[in-house]
Design an enzyme around this catalytic site. Structure first.
Site, mmCIF file in Angstrom:
data_model
loop_
_atom_site.group_PDB
_atom_site.id
_atom_site.type_symbol
_atom_site.label_atom_id
_atom_site.label_comp_id
_atom_site.label_asym_id
_atom_site.label_seq_id
_atom_site.Cartn_x
_atom_site.Cartn_y
_atom_site.Cartn_z
ATOM 1 C CB THR A 180 -14.160 -39.115 37.175
ATOM 2 O OG1 THR A 180 -14.388 -37.883 37.843
ATOM 3 C CG2 THR A 180 -14.017 -38.866 35.692
ATOM 4 C CB CYS A 202 -4.095 -40.624 45.146
ATOM 5 S SG CYS A 202 -2.696 -41.219 44.203
ATOM 6 N N GLY A 222 -7.817 -40.427 38.577
ATOM 7 C CA GLY A 222 -8.624 -39.254 38.919
ATOM 8 C C GLY A 222 -9.580 -39.585 40.044
ATOM 9 C CD GLU A 230 -9.300 -38.537 47.230
ATOM 10 O OE1 GLU A 230 -10.134 -38.482 46.312
ATOM 11 O OE2 GLU A 230 -8.150 -38.991 47.071
ATOM 12 C CD GLU A 272 -3.971 -44.105 41.622
ATOM 13 O OE1 GLU A 272 -4.659 -44.105 42.671
ATOM 14 O OE2 GLU A 272 -3.261 -43.164 41.271
ATOM 15 C CE LYS A 331 -9.736 -34.822 29.589
ATOM 16 N NZ LYS A 331 -9.234 -33.649 30.340
#
Ligand code: TXE
Length: 480
Positions: free
Chosen positions: A230, A282, A226, A383, A248, A173
């Site tokens: 999550t 990231c 992500g 972040e 990750e 996805k």
């Protein structure tokens, strides 16, 4: 235009017939729709993957490798087309999509096409017992790959390529915010001769479609990139089912600059490591720590360089900074600039939305530099994932190291110095999965990739990825 799911080699509409709007970040307009897939769609994809597994897992390595190479070739053949699609879907400058995102997607397939032909396992002789052990590395079965919106095709293929190279079948996805190039990949896979059902691509929202993938009992491993929240949720769902997970997640990476570095190279690279892809990588160095001796000089030159960056429509070749990915994300990033002011941070440059002529409703923000005085401030701890960096000075090596490690994330760090002892001390003591010294985002695909602390668990890249996507089994044979 309506995007479709890719199940069993066919482009199909979602079972429930529901769709979501997909926006062009450059002008804020809806330009396509994507399936809002349900459990039923995921179920169909899992069935197709299970049916394909026996044959695919017994396909020779040479044959798998040939198909993966062919996918890589086709991606390169369609580079301009895919780059345009990526830029439109994500808001990133067309130059970046053309030079980085799409070539890297091709490289991911080419790399694992080669890697699988070199992948081997170990044997252990039990001396004195007349016994020999060897490790079988078998594909897991059906695996799930879930990817984010910042580097859409780049990260989607980073997971899919090793998964199928290792003989698994995949239910994948892409992010609902950037579904387009994943959709286009389906046809490329058919053209390359990838057997039906080996790869299935399902579109939809995280909490429904993504959740259905993570919770499906026959999906045995999940590779996810992500947000940290999550990732924690996925871990909670997957853990009681004993699934393998590779996560990750976010980063809040230090960029540590010493006076003895190559100044010109450092400044040019720091502009890139701060603002490439609108700061939505990231790996971006969002906390810049500069040795006091060169702090004032750095401040002046950095602001000067950043002020030259052109914020504009992503389709224009001379655009350095395109649009942020969504209106919601723009608001989130912007809110940190207000927080900075409340926290006593000083905006040295930027801080405002930008109106781009002809694209007034696009999600543009100036590259923003904020001077902070306390590493504990929210700006240095959370972040932001946008074109906002902080700068702060330090006096000693010890202080720099403490500042760098004093954060919950641990993905990457960049160090600028020509001192070998310092390089080694920092490399060993930084709590991150990756350390770049006198460079940034130089990626050799054989190296382990991933983070420590809240930046995730597991490593991808090279043989690490092939190890993740296989189940080791020890065989012990005693002979007479
Ligand atoms: O990511 P999400 P979001 C960070 C960044 C950003 C924040 C949130 O700080 O501001 O995360 O971004 C799917 N079960 N990064 O909300 O939600 C989702 O559909 C299964 C860092 O956009 O984590 C998408 O495909 N799947 C990062 C993918 O997860 C779920 C890149 C990522 O979306 C799900 C992106 C669920 N319950 C954001 N919920 C990086 N590490 O590079 C969502 N998803």
């Amino acid at each position: 235009m309506k995007i479709k799911n890719y199940i069993n080699g066919e482009l199909v509409a979602p079972e429930a017939g529901k769709y979501l709007d997909n926006y062009n970040p450059a002008n804020g307009e809806v330009y396509s729709q994507i399936p809002s897939s349900t459990k039923e769609d995921v179920e169909k994809a899992v069935e197709a993957a299970e049916k394909a597994f026996l044959k695919w897992s017994n396909t020779t390595l040479e044959e798998r490798s040939k198909i993966l190479s062919k996918i890589a070739d086709l991606i390169l053949e369609k580079l301009d087309f895919l780059a345009k699609a990526e830029s439109k879907d994500n808001g990133k400058p067309i130059s970046l999509a053309t030079e980085v995102d799409i070539p890297r997607a091709a490289a991911n397939f080419q790399f694992f096409a080669n890697a699988i032909t070199q992948f081997s396992s170990e044997a252990h002789e039990s001396v004195g017992f007349n016994a020999m052990n060897f490790t079988l590395r078998q594909p897991i079965g059906v695996v799930g790959c879930i990817s984010p919106w910042n580097l859409p095709l780049y990260l989607f293929t980073w997971k899919i390529a090793p998964a199928i190279a290792a003989g698994n079948c995949v239910v994948a996805k892409p992010s609902e915010i950037t579904p387009m190039t994943a959709f286009l990949l389906g046809e490329i896979c058919n053209e390359a001769g990838l057997p039906k059902g080996v790869l299935n691509i399902i579109h939809g929202l995280g909490p429904s479609t993504g959740q259905a993938i993570v919770a499906h009992k026959n999906i045995k491993a999940i590779s996810f990139t992500g947000g940290t929240t999550t990732g924690a949720h996925i871990a909670r769902v997957a853990a009681p089912m004993f699934k393998k997970i590779s996560l990750e997640l976010g980063g809040k990476n230090p960029n540590i600059i010493f006076a003895d570095c190559n100044y010109e190279k450092m400044i040019t690279t720091t502009v890139r490591s701060s603002f490439a892809n609108q700061g939505q990588i990231c790996l971006c160095g969002s906390r810049i720590f500069v040795e006091e001796k060169i702090y004032e000089k750095f401040k002046k030159y950095f602001v000067e360089k950043v002020s030259q960056l052109k914020v504009g429509n992503p389709t224009k070749k001379d655009t350095n900074i395109g649009a942020l990915v969504s209106k919601q994300h723009l608001e989130k990033v912007k809110s940190y600039i207000d927080i900075a002011e409340e926290e006593g941070g000083k905006v040295l440059f930027g801080g405002n939305k930008v109106e781009v002529a002809g694209s007034e409703n696009g999600y543009y923000l100036q590259p923003t530099i904020i001077e902070v005085f306390d590493n504990k401030c929210r700006l240095n701890q959370e972040e932001i994932f946008g074109p906002v960096v902080t700068i702060m000075s330090f006096k000693t090596d010890e202080e720099a190291l403490t500042l760098a490690n004093d954060v919950k994330y641990g993905l990457a760090a960049t160090l600028w110095t020509n001192n070998l002892n310092r390089t080694m001390q920092f490399s060993k003591q930084l709590h991150t999965g990756i350390v770049w010294v006198n460079t940034w985002m130089l990626r050799d695909l054989r190296t382990p990739f991933g983070g420590q602390k809240d930046s995730g668990v597991g490593r991808e890249g090279g043989f690490e990825a092939l190890r993740f996507f296989t189940e080791p089994k020890n065989i012990c044979i005693q002979y007479e």
